[in-house]
Design a protein around this motif. Structure first.
Motif, PDB file in Angstrom:
ATOM      1  N   ASP A  35       0.825  -1.197   0.000  1.00 54.66           N
ATOM      2  CA  ASP A  35       0.000   0.000   0.000  1.00 54.66           C
ATOM      3  C   ASP A  35       0.872   1.265   0.000  1.00 54.66           C
ATOM      4  N   GLN A  36       1.693   1.413  -1.062  1.00 51.92           N
ATOM      5  CA  GLN A  36       2.523   2.598  -1.212  1.00 51.92           C
ATOM      6  C   GLN A  36       2.758   2.842  -2.700  1.00 51.92           C
ATOM      7  N   THR A  37       2.976   4.081  -3.058  1.00 53.07           N
ATOM      8  CA  THR A  37       3.232   4.394  -4.457  1.00 53.07           C
ATOM      9  C   THR A  37       4.642   3.950  -4.828  1.00 53.07           C
ATOM     10  N   VAL A  38       4.894   3.862  -6.114  1.00 54.29           N
ATOM     11  CA  VAL A  38       6.224   3.477  -6.584  1.00 54.29           C
ATOM     12  C   VAL A  38       7.258   4.522  -6.155  1.00 54.29           C
ATOM     13  N   THR A  40       7.145   6.402  -3.404  1.00 57.50           N
ATOM     14  CA  THR A  40       7.379   6.196  -1.975  1.00 57.50           C
ATOM     15  C   THR A  40       8.282   4.986  -1.763  1.00 57.50           C
ATOM     16  N   TYR A  41       8.017   3.929  -2.495  1.00 61.49           N
ATOM     17  CA  TYR A  41       8.812   2.707  -2.420  1.00 61.49           C
ATOM     18  C   TYR A  41      10.292   3.000  -2.689  1.00 61.49           C
ATOM     19  N   TRP A  42      10.570   3.701  -3.799  1.00 57.01           N
ATOM     20  CA  TRP A  42      11.958   3.989  -4.146  1.00 57.01           C
ATOM     21  C   TRP A  42      12.568   5.045  -3.245  1.00 57.01           C
ATOM     22  N   GLN A  43      11.760   5.919  -2.683  1.00 54.64           N
ATOM     23  CA  GLN A  43      12.275   6.885  -1.708  1.00 54.64           C
ATOM     24  C   GLN A  43      12.732   6.150  -0.447  1.00 54.64           C
ATOM     25  N   ARG A  44      11.994   5.144  -0.028  1.00 55.13           N
ATOM     26  CA  ARG A  44      12.385   4.343   1.136  1.00 55.13           C
ATOM     27  C   ARG A  44      13.679   3.585   0.859  1.00 55.13           C
ATOM     28  N   ILE A  45      13.815   3.050  -0.358  1.00 57.92           N
ATOM     29  CA  ILE A  45      15.054   2.368  -0.742  1.00 57.92           C
ATOM     30  C   ILE A  45      16.212   3.366  -0.702  1.00 57.92           C
ATOM     31  N   LYS A  46      15.986   4.576  -1.221  1.00 60.30           N
ATOM     32  CA  LYS A  46      17.032   5.602  -1.209  1.00 60.30           C
ATOM     33  C   LYS A  46      17.441   5.953   0.217  1.00 60.30           C
ATOM     34  N   GLU A  47      16.487   6.097   1.115  1.00 62.62           N
ATOM     35  CA  GLU A  47      16.805   6.419   2.507  1.00 62.62           C
ATOM     36  C   GLU A  47      17.667   5.331   3.134  1.00 62.62           C
ATOM     37  N   TYR A  48      17.290   4.073   2.901  1.00 64.66           N
ATOM     38  CA  TYR A  48      18.076   2.948   3.408  1.00 64.66           C
ATOM     39  C   TYR A  48      19.489   3.002   2.810  1.00 64.66           C
ATOM     40  N   PHE A  49      19.559   3.230   1.499  1.00 67.29           N
ATOM     41  CA  PHE A  49      20.835   3.309   0.781  1.00 67.29           C
ATOM     42  C   PHE A  49      21.697   4.441   1.345  1.00 67.29           C
ATOM     43  N   ASP A  50      21.104   5.630   1.495  1.00 68.35           N
ATOM     44  CA  ASP A  50      21.861   6.793   1.983  1.00 68.35           C
ATOM     45  C   ASP A  50      22.425   6.587   3.383  1.00 68.35           C
TER      46      ASP A  50
END
Length: 70
Positions: A35-38, A40-50
């Motif tokens: 239940d998240q937009t694409v 939002t999904y990639w923003q969460r991946i970026k935060e984890y990555f950063d």
């Protein structure tokens, strides 16, 4: 923080591994589910990555998404 100065260099092997780890961690997060937009999904991946990236290169969520599709 990162300073954006044009195009970053090529992805390192460590960055590639980190993208894979981030993707796996975020995609298997049952607390969020699907239940998240694409974006939002990639923003969460970026935060984890950063949080874990030690290369010194700035990577946008769009850059990470394109690298993953490669």
């Amino acid at each position: 923080g990162f300073v954006v100065k044009g195009r970053s260099g090529n992805y390192t092997t460590a960055e590639d591994v980190l993208i894979c780890t981030a993707w796996k961690k975020i995609s298997q997060d049952a607390s969020v589910g699907s239940d998240q937009t694409v974006n939002t999904y990639w923003q969460r991946i970026k935060e984890y990555f950063d949080e874990r990236n030690t290369s010194g290169h700035f990577r946008s969520s769009d850059s990470l998404r394109q690298r993953w599709s490669t």
